[in-house]
Enzyme design. Structure first.
Site, PDB file in Angstrom:
ATOM      1  N   TYR A 120      -1.495  22.879  12.814  1.00  0.00           N
ATOM      2  CA  TYR A 120      -0.431  23.126  11.851  1.00  0.00           C
ATOM      3  C   TYR A 120      -0.977  23.352  10.438  1.00  0.00           C
ATOM      4  O   TYR A 120      -1.901  22.669   9.989  1.00  0.00           O
ATOM      5  CB  TYR A 120       0.541  21.955  11.816  1.00  0.00           C
ATOM      6  CG  TYR A 120       1.343  21.777  13.080  1.00  0.00           C
ATOM      7  CD1 TYR A 120       2.212  22.762  13.524  1.00  0.00           C
ATOM      8  CD2 TYR A 120       1.227  20.603  13.825  1.00  0.00           C
ATOM      9  CE1 TYR A 120       2.948  22.585  14.692  1.00  0.00           C
ATOM     10  CE2 TYR A 120       1.960  20.417  14.992  1.00  0.00           C
ATOM     11  CZ  TYR A 120       2.824  21.420  15.415  1.00  0.00           C
ATOM     12  OH  TYR A 120       3.546  21.244  16.571  1.00  0.00           O
ATOM     13  N   MET A 175       1.291  15.371  17.048  1.00  0.00           N
ATOM     14  CA  MET A 175       1.925  14.214  17.681  1.00  0.00           C
ATOM     15  C   MET A 175       1.192  13.758  18.936  1.00  0.00           C
ATOM     16  O   MET A 175       1.010  12.556  19.170  1.00  0.00           O
ATOM     17  CB  MET A 175       3.381  14.533  18.031  1.00  0.00           C
ATOM     18  CG  MET A 175       4.139  13.362  18.634  1.00  0.00           C
ATOM     19  SD  MET A 175       5.842  13.757  19.055  1.00  0.00           S
ATOM     20  CE  MET A 175       6.567  13.911  17.416  1.00  0.00           C
ATOM     21  N   LYS A 208       0.927 -12.506  17.404  1.00  0.00           N
ATOM     22  CA  LYS A 208       2.103 -11.770  16.935  1.00  0.00           C
ATOM     23  C   LYS A 208       1.847 -10.270  17.015  1.00  0.00           C
ATOM     24  O   LYS A 208       0.701  -9.828  17.178  1.00  0.00           O
ATOM     25  CB  LYS A 208       2.451 -12.181  15.505  1.00  0.00           C
ATOM     26  CG  LYS A 208       1.385 -11.866  14.476  1.00  0.00           C
ATOM     27  CD  LYS A 208       1.827 -12.292  13.086  1.00  0.00           C
ATOM     28  CE  LYS A 208       0.751 -11.946  12.047  1.00  0.00           C
ATOM     29  NZ  LYS A 208       1.224 -12.192  10.666  1.00  0.00           N
ATOM     30  N   ARG A 235       6.317 -15.464  -0.298  1.00  0.00           N
ATOM     31  CA  ARG A 235       7.010 -14.793   0.802  1.00  0.00           C
ATOM     32  C   ARG A 235       8.051 -15.714   1.435  1.00  0.00           C
ATOM     33  O   ARG A 235       9.241 -15.424   1.426  1.00  0.00           O
ATOM     34  CB  ARG A 235       5.987 -14.303   1.836  1.00  0.00           C
ATOM     35  CG  ARG A 235       6.556 -13.450   2.939  1.00  0.00           C
ATOM     36  CD  ARG A 235       5.451 -12.786   3.756  1.00  0.00           C
ATOM     37  NE  ARG A 235       4.553 -13.740   4.395  1.00  0.00           N
ATOM     38  CZ  ARG A 235       3.515 -13.387   5.143  1.00  0.00           C
ATOM     39  NH1 ARG A 235       3.236 -12.106   5.323  1.00  0.00           N
ATOM     40  NH2 ARG A 235       2.746 -14.299   5.694  1.00  0.00           N
TER      41      ARG A 235
END
Length: 374
Positions: free
Chosen positions: A270, A318, A41, A142
């Site tokens: 930054y 980023m 998954k 769940r």
């Protein structure tokens, strides 16, 4: 003719031989007595579901677990599997999705009477039989009904000509802890399946153990086990003891693209969170939080370049990070930096520093990072 320059700034190198070795050690631990479901998954925890599943299939895995019907259909149709494997979608489906389970021969999780009735109606309309696994909530909270209600669900399935029960399963809330709550959940599960098999006179595939319980609860193995994170080379809890050693199969690497001088007091990135304590050489590496290197590790991580460790400095951006090369180094533009993997800091190291878990670190490696299979 000279080779073209590499275009990829960041790569996730996936060592399929490490995957094979991890499966071999799981087989040795379980003595070859149970089926192994390869849990692929979330794009195989970020490693690439189709290639990982193909590698698992090549070494004899015939059962696969995915999160939902979308992942199941992709695995069935996009060429990852060459044989008629069993694919179980763990999520409870939406009613509108049931027809897709039939069309693509996906095994469905049933844990409610509403879904059972919808599944029967859809299967009858298609003139097909739907394969299902029933999930019982023994304490995870769940998905699933409690054992008594699950028993009623199982009786209804047994009386349905359109539903084929392939398995009964549950999921542990504290699978890496062998006692206490796990024992309680296991007792609840055993009580349910013993009652069902006695009443029906039929044996059914029983499975409860994901990675943690595989390692610490032999009595939870039953007929099939569901390794996830240990396939990919990490323990579900890095502090737990393990009878086998697994090896990471992903290494995240990125190119050094720029090197500059910094003087005493110069700041980097930054918000100016790092300043040079003296004259330095600073390297910029072409990977950032958009690639899966977490911003929360800013000023706390390290990378490996040319077999040496260098501190990551400044705020992770980023697309890039910076590292402090000091004053004596052999790093040059174009060199590889190992952000994490089997030769550098591990995903556990990243997770410990950022207050996360290895699962999240691996799954966060983004789609713009090319997967290279070794």
């Amino acid at each position: 003719m000279t080779k073209p320059a590499p275009l990829q700034m960041a790569e996730a190198r996936i060592a399929l031989s490490h995957l094979d070795g991890n499966v071999r050690r799981i087989r040795q631990l379980t003595e070859g007595k149970v089926r192994i479901m390869g849990v692929v998954k979330a794009n195989a925890y970020g490693h690439g579901a189709n290639r990982v599943a193909a590698s698992l299939e090549a070494i004899g895995i015939t059962d696969f677990g995915v999160a939902n019907i979308q992942e199941a259909v992709s695995l069935r149709t996009e060429g990852g599997l060459q044989k008629k494997a069993a694919i179980l979608a763990f999520s409870s489906p939406l009613m509108a999705q049931i027809e897709s389970y039939l069309r693509h021969d996906i095994e469905m999780t049933i844990c409610s009477f509403d879904i059972l009735r919808a599944a029967e109606a859809t299967a009858a309309a298609c003139g097909r039989t739907l394969s299902v696994h029933v999930k019982v909530d023994t304490g995870m909270g769940r998905l699933g009904l409690p054992p008594a209600e699950t028993m009623e669900l199982l009786r209804a399935i047994r009386n349905s000509p359109y539903i084929d029960l392939k398995g009964i399963y549950t999921h542990f809330a504290e699978g890496s802890k062998p006692g206490g709550y796990t024992s309680l959940q296991l007792d609840r599960f055993k009580g349910l399946v013993t009652q069902y098999e006695s009443e029906s006179g039929q044996a059914v595939c029983k499975h409860t153990a994901s990675s943690g319980a595989i390692l610490c609860r032999k009595d939870s193995w039953f007929d099939m086990v569901r390794p996830g994170i240990i396939l990919y080379g990490y323990l579900p809890d890095p502090e737990m003891s393990s009878p086998i050693q697994v090896v990471p199969i992903m290494q995240l690497e990125a190119k050094v693209v720029f090197i500059k001088n910094a003087n005493t007091g110069d700041t980097v990135s930054y918000n100016r969170t790092w300043s040079a304590p003296g004259p330095r050489r600073i390297a910029t590496i072409a990977a950032g939080y958009a690639d899966g290197y977490p911003r929360s590790i800013s000023n706390k991580g390290s990378v490996i370049i040319n077999d040496k460790s260098f501190k990551q400095i400044g705020t992770v951006t980023m697309d890039q990070i910076m590292v402090d090369l000091g004053t004596n180094h052999d790093v040059k533009s174009g060199d590889n930096a190992i952000l994490f993997g089997w030769e550098g800091p591990s995903a556990d190291d990243i997770a410990q520093t950022t207050g996360s878990i290895s699962y999240e670190v691996l799954c966060s490696v983004s789609s713009r990072v090319k997967r290279v299979y070794l």
